[in-house]
Design a protein around this motif. Sequence first.
Motif, short mmCIF file in Angstrom:
data_model
loop_
_atom_site.label_atom_id
_atom_site.label_comp_id
_atom_site.label_asym_id
_atom_site.label_seq_id
_atom_site.Cartn_x
_atom_site.Cartn_y
_atom_site.Cartn_z
N THR A 58 0.83 -1.20 0.00
CA THR A 58 0.00 0.00 0.00
C THR A 58 0.87 1.25 0.00
N SER A 59 1.93 1.24 0.79
CA SER A 59 2.84 2.39 0.84
C SER A 59 3.51 2.61 -0.51
N ALA A 63 3.12 5.89 -2.78
CA ALA A 63 4.31 6.63 -3.19
C ALA A 63 4.38 6.73 -4.71
#
Length: 87
Positions: A58-59, A63
């Motif tokens: 998810t990060s 990003a």
Amino acid sequence: MPELHLFSLFVVTVTLLMLLPGPNVGLIVGNTVRHGTSYGLLTIAGTSTAMAVQLGLTSLGLASLLGHAGFSQWARAFGPPRAGGWW
């Protein structure tokens, strides 16, 4: 600001939902009861690893989204309005 009775109902509802065990807890308890403590600990390790991988993916996706669109464009599209209106 929402009315006080609606806000208090929201707070009570969220608190109750947070106190309820989720599917991971059911899986861990079920595997521990059925197969023993060591199997329960392996289930905890597996579900924790899965959550860490999911958080990492998810990060990376967020990003990538911010890097592709540019942060300032993203902030203008989805950020809060300024006092004098939108950016």
